[in-house]
Design an enzyme around this catalytic site. Structure first.
Site, mmCIF file in Angstrom:
data_model
loop_
_atom_site.group_PDB
_atom_site.id
_atom_site.type_symbol
_atom_site.label_atom_id
_atom_site.label_comp_id
_atom_site.label_asym_id
_atom_site.label_seq_id
_atom_site.Cartn_x
_atom_site.Cartn_y
_atom_site.Cartn_z
ATOM 1 C CG ASP A 23 -1.683 1.241 1.428
ATOM 2 O OD1 ASP A 23 -1.888 1.957 0.424
ATOM 3 O OD2 ASP A 23 -2.098 1.522 2.572
ATOM 4 C CG ASN A 25 -2.953 5.485 -1.079
ATOM 5 O OD1 ASN A 25 -2.999 4.362 -0.552
ATOM 6 N ND2 ASN A 25 -3.910 5.957 -1.843
ATOM 7 C CG ASP A 27 -5.949 3.241 0.503
ATOM 8 O OD1 ASP A 27 -5.029 2.391 0.590
ATOM 9 O OD2 ASP A 27 -6.611 3.422 -0.544
ATOM 10 C CG ASP A 31 -1.413 1.557 -3.717
ATOM 11 O OD1 ASP A 31 -0.211 1.402 -4.000
ATOM 12 O OD2 ASP A 31 -1.803 2.130 -2.671
ATOM 13 C CG ASP A 100 -6.744 -12.768 -13.240
ATOM 14 O OD1 ASP A 100 -7.543 -13.483 -13.883
ATOM 15 O OD2 ASP A 100 -6.294 -13.081 -12.126
ATOM 16 C CG ASP A 201 -11.435 -16.008 -13.097
ATOM 17 O OD1 ASP A 201 -10.690 -16.339 -12.173
ATOM 18 O OD2 ASP A 201 -12.673 -15.913 -12.978
ATOM 19 C CD GLU A 257 -9.198 -20.447 -11.921
ATOM 20 O OE1 GLU A 257 -9.156 -20.619 -10.700
ATOM 21 O OE2 GLU A 257 -10.080 -19.751 -12.468
ATOM 22 C CG HIS A 330 -6.171 -15.407 -5.915
ATOM 23 N ND1 HIS A 330 -5.662 -16.060 -7.020
ATOM 24 C CD2 HIS A 330 -7.458 -15.145 -6.204
ATOM 25 C CE1 HIS A 330 -6.615 -16.166 -7.938
ATOM 26 N NE2 HIS A 330 -7.715 -15.620 -7.462
ATOM 27 C CG ASP A 331 -8.924 -18.704 -5.973
ATOM 28 O OD1 ASP A 331 -9.319 -17.634 -5.473
ATOM 29 O OD2 ASP A 331 -9.010 -18.956 -7.190
HETATM 30 O O1 TEU Z 1 -11.544 -19.160 -9.285
HETATM 31 C C1 TEU Z 1 -12.305 -20.186 -9.842
HETATM 32 C C2 TEU Z 1 -12.560 -21.287 -8.978
HETATM 33 O O2 TEU Z 1 -12.660 -22.405 -9.435
HETATM 34 C C3 TEU Z 1 -12.769 -20.965 -7.548
HETATM 35 O O3 TEU Z 1 -14.121 -21.023 -7.301
HETATM 36 C C4 TEU Z 1 -12.036 -21.890 -6.723
HETATM 37 O O4 TEU Z 1 -12.474 -23.204 -6.933
HETATM 38 C C5 TEU Z 1 -12.297 -21.526 -5.312
HETATM 39 O O5 TEU Z 1 -11.880 -20.217 -5.121
HETATM 40 C C6 TEU Z 1 -11.534 -22.410 -4.406
HETATM 41 O O6 TEU Z 1 -12.076 -22.239 -3.165
HETATM 42 C C7 TEU Z 1 -11.476 -17.980 -10.000
HETATM 43 C C8 TEU Z 1 -10.659 -16.969 -9.232
HETATM 44 O O7 TEU Z 1 -9.352 -17.433 -9.100
HETATM 45 C C9 TEU Z 1 -11.336 -16.702 -7.927
HETATM 46 O O8 TEU Z 1 -10.586 -15.839 -7.108
HETATM 47 C C10 TEU Z 1 -12.681 -16.096 -8.230
HETATM 48 O O9 TEU Z 1 -13.395 -15.928 -7.031
HETATM 49 C C11 TEU Z 1 -13.492 -16.965 -9.188
HETATM 50 O O10 TEU Z 1 -12.748 -17.433 -10.284
HETATM 51 C C12 TEU Z 1 -14.618 -16.151 -9.773
HETATM 52 O O11 TEU Z 1 -14.107 -15.207 -10.651
HETATM 53 CA CA CA Z 2 -3.515 2.169 -1.191
#
Ligand code: TEU
Ligand code: CA
Length: 565
Positions: A23, A25, A27, A31, A100, A201, A257, A330-331
């Site tokens: 971050d 700034n 907040d 960013d 993405d 995605d 993905e 991130h998932d």
């Molecule tokens: O994720 C797709 C997906 O298959 C997810 O539902 C995944 O199985 C789940 O997050 C696991 O718990 C993509 C993105 O990476 C995710 O961040 C998004 O939320 C999702 O698509 C919808 O765009």
């Molecule tokens: Ca920020």
């Protein structure tokens, strides 16, 4: 096996989740200027490509995976000028940017949907998937990924629209050629700006089976849409069209993905003939611990299963398609807390072992922010600490219906929830880990005083420098990129051992997944040869592995890659 060389096969990708990276700034939200300020750090690590999770304008229902304008930047992240500066600085440093691309759905606040919902004869009506209800209920029984039905009733026209994710993420209707043209135009716009690739995605979900049949009912009480949406009837046709009209005109890295993808399907998506994408993200190794149609649990991942799946992908795609390699994104919860060991004693050594195990395979490796520091899951103590729509909705729905008890469900979302990956990047030991001078949008993991980039960059033995070395080795040894793969000791529940082969050379990779000392038999064909330890998490590069006769003695979570020339 003869294999076509390509820069994206020889690259290492680093994923940035912008909201949680840096971050600039105060907040509390990461960013673009924050990212620009950290590009030198990434250069030092040695990565080639950044995959940037969505930075487009979005109301933030799913942290940017719900896009309301593909050609603008999310206010919280900065401006298009900030973006251009980031891109220019990255390119100066020789780092590529992969965007993405979220085009299975848009936000319900996207202009196309705002129009679409106005009337049945609106010119954007068919941009989305609208149906009449059945007997006063939803058009079919599908459940959405984020809880509840996959259909939302819209009073204005008395019809339902499909949303496989949240109700603020209506699915686009790819059967409509105008949708495809609009998406392709937007992609060209970004390519003309000079970006270097796309991570697509849930691209495996864009083609739905005609008729949208009911799915098998799972534990949640809803039907599973996967059989009728994943790898649907026209998905390859759409991607080939995208390839002809956009991708083939630029020199890009592309990864789809693909939830629900099988090796057979992957050979089509990522075919070496180059008609569709470079590679896919498969989910089989992430879903090993998932119960029937249900990710919420606290199951262990059995190593023998993991090896079987990874090895299947390694051998089946060899020469025919190309693998992506990942443990984290991130998932997913942090792999270190899932199959490594995040205790004080073994955290660093097991983080390095996991890195070795993945990075010595064939494919393009992905490093998720903080993985190169050995960041861990977050020690959740209350529901208020969760931010993710998926965890929050699942908790409400499953405890509300009495399917899972509140205590159990809290344990499950703490262990498997996506917020584990989304806590702020740990830069130093100052308040809020140096992520922000303000108050972060999601709590910082309290272990930042020990685990942070500053400390690790000052210490040669750190996880950071180990990852730097793994990345460097890939540039120095072709066998790591292009060698064949063979799994050894398939039945061992403690050791993951494999052999790479290339032009007469062998690379033996030995990884111990246990906190006990073990021994590993040296493969017969290598016994007479002396190998060179390329990397070791116990500093054995100079001394060689500790061996007694035909066996190597391994310390807890020991890993090494040994080259035989
Ligand atoms: O994720 C797709 C997906 O298959 C997810 O539902 C995944 O199985 C789940 O997050 C696991 O718990 C993509 C993105 O990476 C995710 O961040 C998004 O939320 C999702 O698509 C919808 O765009
Ligand atoms: Ca920020």
């Amino acid at each position: 096996m003869k294999m076509e060389r390509a820069w994206w096969k020889e690259s290492v990708v680093y994923q940035i989740y912008p909201r949680s990276f840096c971050d600039s700034n105060g907040d509390g939200i990461g960013d673009l200027n924050g990212i620009t300020g950290k590009l030198d750090y990434l250069k030092e690590l040695g990565i080639d490509v950044i995959w940037l999770s969505p930075v487009y304008q979005s109301p933030g229902d799913d942290n940017g995976y719900d896009i309301s304008d593909y050609r603008n930047i999310m206010k919280e992240f900065g401006t298009m000028e900030d973006y251009d500066r980031m891109l220019a600085k990255a390119h100066e440093l020789g780092i590529k940017i992969m965007m993405d691309l979220v085009v299975n759905h848009t936000s319900d606040e996207h202009a196309w949907f705002v129009e679409s919902r106005k009337s049945e004869d609106n010119e954007y009506r068919d941009y989305y998937i609208w149906r009449d209800g059945k007997d006063g209920k939803e058009p079919n029984n599908w459940g959405s990924c984020f809880g509840g039905p996959a259909w939302e009733y819209d009073e204005r026209t008395g019809q339902y629209y499909l949303h496989l994710f949240s109700k603020k993420q209506p699915d686009l209707n790819w059967e409509n050629p105008k949708v495809r043209e609009s998406v392709f135009d937007m992609m060209v716009w970004w390519c003309e700006k000079g970006i270097d690739g796309f991570r697509m995605d849930v691209i495996s979900l864009i083609s739905k089976c005609p008729g949208l049949p009911d799915g098998a009912v799972g534990k949640s009480g809803y039907g599973d849409f996967a059989a009728y949406c994943a790898n649907g009837p026209r998905v390859h046709e759409y991607l080939q069209e995208m390839n002809r009209k956009v991708l083939s005109k630029y020199d890009l890295i592309t990864v789809g993905e693909c939830s629900g993808v099988t090796v057979e399907e992957a050979k089509r998506y990522a075919s070496a003939s180059g008609e569709e994408l470079n590679m896919v993200f498969q989910f089989e190794h992430m879903d090993i611990d998932g119960g029937e149609s249900f990710k919420w649990n606290h199951n262990k991942i059995p190593l023998t299963e993991l090896k079987k799946i990874m090895s299947k992908w390694q051998t089946e795609l060899a020469g025919k398609a190309w693998n992506s390699l990942y443990w984290c994104n991130h998932d997913q919860p942090r792999m270190l807390s899932r199959i490594g060991n995040d205790s004080q004693e073994y955290r660093e050594v097991s983080a390095k072992m996991l890195g070795t195990c993945l990075h010595m395979m064939q494919g393009t490796p992905y490093v998720y922010q903080g993985e190169e520091l050995g960041m861990t899951n977050y020690p959740f103590t209350s529901l208020e600490e969760f931010r993710d729509i998926e965890s929050i909705n699942a908790y409400r729905e499953l405890t509300g219906k009495g399917i899972v008890s509140p205590e159990e469900m809290f344990d499950y979302i703490s262990y498997k929830g996506r917020d584990n990956a989304r806590t702020p990047m740990q830069w130093d030991d100052s308040p809020q880990a140096g992520f922000t001078t303000g108050s972060p949008w999601i709590p910082v993991n309290p272990n930042y005083r020990e685990i942070n980039a500053k400390e690790q960059m000052e210490r040669e033995t750190s996880v950071f420098y180990y990852y730097k070395k793994l990345i460097r080795l890939r540039k120095d040894y072709e066998i790591i990129v292009y060698g064949d793969y063979e799994l050894l000791l398939p039945d061992s529940g403690e050791l993951y051992v494999y052999l790479r082969s290339y032009q007469g050379e062998k690379l033996l990779v030995v990884c111990s997944y246990t906190d006990q000392e073990t021994v590993c038999e040296i493969p017969k064909e290598l016994r007479e040869r002396t190998g060179k330890v390329l990397i070791s998490n116990y500093g054995r590069e100079e001394t060689g592995l500790e061996s007694a006769g035909d066996k190597i003695a391994l310390k807890p979570y020991e890993a090494a890659a040994v080259l035989y020339t």
